[in-house]
Design an enzyme around this catalytic site. Structure first.
Site, PDB file in Angstrom:
ATOM      1  N   SER A  99      34.653  42.390  42.119  1.00  0.00           N
ATOM      2  CA  SER A  99      34.237  42.415  40.712  1.00  0.00           C
ATOM      3  C   SER A  99      32.722  42.592  40.662  1.00  0.00           C
ATOM      4  O   SER A  99      31.971  41.693  41.055  1.00  0.00           O
ATOM      5  CB  SER A  99      34.632  41.103  40.035  1.00  0.00           C
ATOM      6  OG  SER A  99      33.897  40.980  38.833  1.00  0.00           O
ATOM      7  N   HIS A 123      36.551  46.369  40.229  1.00  0.00           N
ATOM      8  CA  HIS A 123      36.898  45.651  38.985  1.00  0.00           C
ATOM      9  C   HIS A 123      35.645  45.578  38.113  1.00  0.00           C
ATOM     10  O   HIS A 123      34.597  45.108  38.559  1.00  0.00           O
ATOM     11  CB  HIS A 123      37.392  44.254  39.366  1.00  0.00           C
ATOM     12  CG  HIS A 123      37.854  43.402  38.244  1.00  0.00           C
ATOM     13  ND1 HIS A 123      39.159  43.402  37.800  1.00  0.00           N
ATOM     14  CD2 HIS A 123      37.204  42.507  37.460  1.00  0.00           C
ATOM     15  CE1 HIS A 123      39.297  42.529  36.803  1.00  0.00           C
ATOM     16  NE2 HIS A 123      38.111  41.977  36.576  1.00  0.00           N
ATOM     17  N   ASP A 147      34.108  44.124  34.665  1.00  0.00           N
ATOM     18  CA  ASP A 147      34.292  43.136  33.605  1.00  0.00           C
ATOM     19  C   ASP A 147      33.476  43.512  32.383  1.00  0.00           C
ATOM     20  O   ASP A 147      32.248  43.479  32.406  1.00  0.00           O
ATOM     21  CB  ASP A 147      33.843  41.755  34.110  1.00  0.00           C
ATOM     22  CG  ASP A 147      34.836  41.157  35.083  1.00  0.00           C
ATOM     23  OD1 ASP A 147      36.039  41.123  34.753  1.00  0.00           O
ATOM     24  OD2 ASP A 147      34.416  40.742  36.179  1.00  0.00           O
ATOM     25  N   MET A 192      32.372  42.552  28.779  1.00  0.00           N
ATOM     26  CA  MET A 192      32.277  41.376  27.897  1.00  0.00           C
ATOM     27  C   MET A 192      31.403  41.710  26.699  1.00  0.00           C
ATOM     28  O   MET A 192      30.372  42.369  26.843  1.00  0.00           O
ATOM     29  CB  MET A 192      31.673  40.205  28.669  1.00  0.00           C
ATOM     30  CG  MET A 192      32.462  39.843  29.926  1.00  0.00           C
ATOM     31  SD  MET A 192      31.797  38.375  30.701  1.00  0.00           S
ATOM     32  CE  MET A 192      32.785  38.294  32.195  1.00  0.00           C
ATOM     33  N   HIS A 206      38.453  45.620  33.032  1.00  0.00           N
ATOM     34  CA  HIS A 206      38.985  44.393  32.432  1.00  0.00           C
ATOM     35  C   HIS A 206      38.230  44.154  31.136  1.00  0.00           C
ATOM     36  O   HIS A 206      37.069  43.741  31.138  1.00  0.00           O
ATOM     37  CB  HIS A 206      38.775  43.239  33.440  1.00  0.00           C
ATOM     38  CG  HIS A 206      39.184  41.900  32.924  1.00  0.00           C
ATOM     39  ND1 HIS A 206      38.867  40.723  33.572  1.00  0.00           N
ATOM     40  CD2 HIS A 206      39.896  41.543  31.821  1.00  0.00           C
ATOM     41  CE1 HIS A 206      39.364  39.699  32.888  1.00  0.00           C
ATOM     42  NE2 HIS A 206      39.981  40.178  31.819  1.00  0.00           N
ATOM     43  N   MET A 253      37.190  42.257  28.109  1.00  0.00           N
ATOM     44  CA  MET A 253      37.115  40.960  27.435  1.00  0.00           C
ATOM     45  C   MET A 253      36.306  41.237  26.173  1.00  0.00           C
ATOM     46  O   MET A 253      35.153  40.829  26.018  1.00  0.00           O
ATOM     47  CB  MET A 253      36.433  39.938  28.350  1.00  0.00           C
ATOM     48  CG  MET A 253      37.351  39.453  29.465  1.00  0.00           C
ATOM     49  SD  MET A 253      36.472  38.767  30.862  1.00  0.00           S
ATOM     50  CE  MET A 253      36.055  40.263  31.746  1.00  0.00           C
ATOM     51  N   MET A 299      44.438  35.172  34.673  1.00  0.00           N
ATOM     52  CA  MET A 299      43.106  34.585  34.780  1.00  0.00           C
ATOM     53  C   MET A 299      43.242  33.188  35.387  1.00  0.00           C
ATOM     54  O   MET A 299      43.997  32.361  34.884  1.00  0.00           O
ATOM     55  CB  MET A 299      42.456  34.469  33.396  1.00  0.00           C
ATOM     56  CG  MET A 299      42.121  35.782  32.727  1.00  0.00           C
ATOM     57  SD  MET A 299      41.060  36.855  33.694  1.00  0.00           S
ATOM     58  CE  MET A 299      39.573  35.854  33.851  1.00  0.00           C
ATOM     59  N   ASP A 342      42.508  36.668  38.932  1.00  0.00           N
ATOM     60  CA  ASP A 342      41.071  36.889  38.725  1.00  0.00           C
ATOM     61  C   ASP A 342      40.346  35.588  38.419  1.00  0.00           C
ATOM     62  O   ASP A 342      40.620  34.950  37.412  1.00  0.00           O
ATOM     63  CB  ASP A 342      40.924  37.866  37.535  1.00  0.00           C
ATOM     64  CG  ASP A 342      39.484  38.239  37.239  1.00  0.00           C
ATOM     65  OD1 ASP A 342      38.589  37.841  37.985  1.00  0.00           O
ATOM     66  OD2 ASP A 342      39.281  38.970  36.237  1.00  0.00           O
TER      67      ASP A 342
HETATM   68  C1  DX5 Z   1      35.588  36.334  34.701  1.00  0.00           C
HETATM   69  C2  DX5 Z   1      35.819  37.713  35.246  1.00  0.00           C
HETATM   70  C3  DX5 Z   1      35.953  37.809  36.708  1.00  0.00           C
HETATM   71  C4  DX5 Z   1      34.745  37.379  37.487  1.00  0.00           C
HETATM   72  C5  DX5 Z   1      35.248  36.668  38.705  1.00  0.00           C
HETATM   73  O1  DX5 Z   1      35.660  36.366  33.311  1.00  0.00           O
HETATM   74  O2  DX5 Z   1      36.970  38.289  34.665  1.00  0.00           O
HETATM   75  O3  DX5 Z   1      36.366  39.099  37.121  1.00  0.00           O
HETATM   76  O4  DX5 Z   1      33.916  38.410  37.886  1.00  0.00           O
HETATM   77  O5  DX5 Z   1      34.178  36.128  39.360  1.00  0.00           O
HETATM   78  P1  DX5 Z   1      34.348  35.066  40.498  1.00  0.00           P
HETATM   79  O6  DX5 Z   1      35.135  35.712  41.593  1.00  0.00           O
HETATM   80  O7  DX5 Z   1      32.930  34.761  40.882  1.00  0.00           O
HETATM   81  O8  DX5 Z   1      35.067  33.889  39.900  1.00  0.00           O
HETATM   82 ZN    ZN Z   2      37.729  40.234  35.473  1.00  0.00          ZN
END
Ligand code: DX5
Ligand code: ZN
Length: 228
Positions: free
Chosen positions: A9, A34, A36, A38, A68, A70, A139, A177
């Site tokens: 990620s 991956h 993320d 946000m 992903h 969010m 999650m 994840d």
């Molecule tokens: C959290 C993300 C994850 C995050 C995981 O909201 O969706 O993908 O990057 O990070 P680690 O592996 O550090 O928990």
């Molecule tokens: Zn993620």
């Protein structure tokens, strides 16, 4: 035994050197990337958008990119990520008013579709859309930040969703994840998960190859463990 994929990620990567760092994670043994996304609305953090995906593709990243989302609402963003070069687009059911329609939109955009379930989101939400899913992302932390601790209740949920997928007969990838570290990989992988999303455990080390090899060794160990 099906291969368990490792998805670094890049939330935890060096964003001033994103192309370089992403390449390094793939060269070190990552299977896909991956991303993320946000929006400071669905989750209290602000990160990347379609331009990141486009520029990673222009930089030469050819591995699958798992976006992903969010973010809320999601439908408006899907075509942008598809055009930018996403391979998978995964969203949270709470962020779409019409989950079935959003899944169709992703597939019509020539991407693989995924639903991400928060730790408190019940798995029943999956039942009527199994035929439109390519990926289910459980999650194991509350979404929004890297570096949080794995929520142990996810193990039972992984078992339940593994059974649901196997009984359905659909070819759906089961991903997990958040909070994945070397010392919990074996237990997580023994649930039969197909993909581990790993952020800080990889990017907080200098030697990504060493970390990814250790994760692979733990996955191997899980295959030898008797089923619980
Ligand atoms: C959290 C993300 C994850 C995050 C995981 O909201 O969706 O993908 O990057 O990070 P680690 O592996 O550090 O928990
Ligand atoms: Zn993620």
């Amino acid at each position: 035994m099906k291969k368990c994929l490792i998805a670094p990620s890049i939330l935890s990567a060096d964003h001033a050197r994103l192309g370089e760092d992403t390449t390094k994670a793939l060269d070190a043994g990552g299977d896909l990337i991956h991303v993320d996304v946000m929006d400071n609305h669905y989750v209290p953090n602000l990160t990347m958008g379609p331009l990141t995906v486009r520029d990673l593709r222009n930089y030469g990243i050819t591995a699958p990119i798992d976006v992903h989302l969010m973010a809320q609402p999601v439908d408006r963003l899907i075509p942008d990520f598809a055009i930018a070069g996403a391979s998978y687009i995964t969203f949270h059911p709470e962020a779409s008013k019409h989950i079935d329609r959003t899944l169709q939109l992703i597939q019509e955009s020539d991407c693989k579709s995924g639903l991400a379930l928060n730790p408190s989101t019940p798995i029943e939400i999956l039942h009527y859309v199994m035929d439109k899913l390519d990926l289910i992302l459980l999650m194991s932390v509350n979404p929004g930040f890297s570096g949080q601790s794995f929520i142990p209740g996810t193990l039972k949920k992984l078992d339940q969703v593994r059974n649901l997928i196997d009984r359905s007969g659909y070819n759906i990838c089961l991903a997990v994840d958040g909070g994945i570290q070397i010392d919990n990989v074996c237990e997580i992988a023994s649930t039969g998960t197909d993909m581990l999303v790993v952020g800080s455990t990889i990017f907080n080390q200098l030697d990504y190859k060493k970390v990814i090899s250790s994760i692979r060794m733990e996955i191997e160990k899980s295959h030898k463990k008797p089923l619980h």
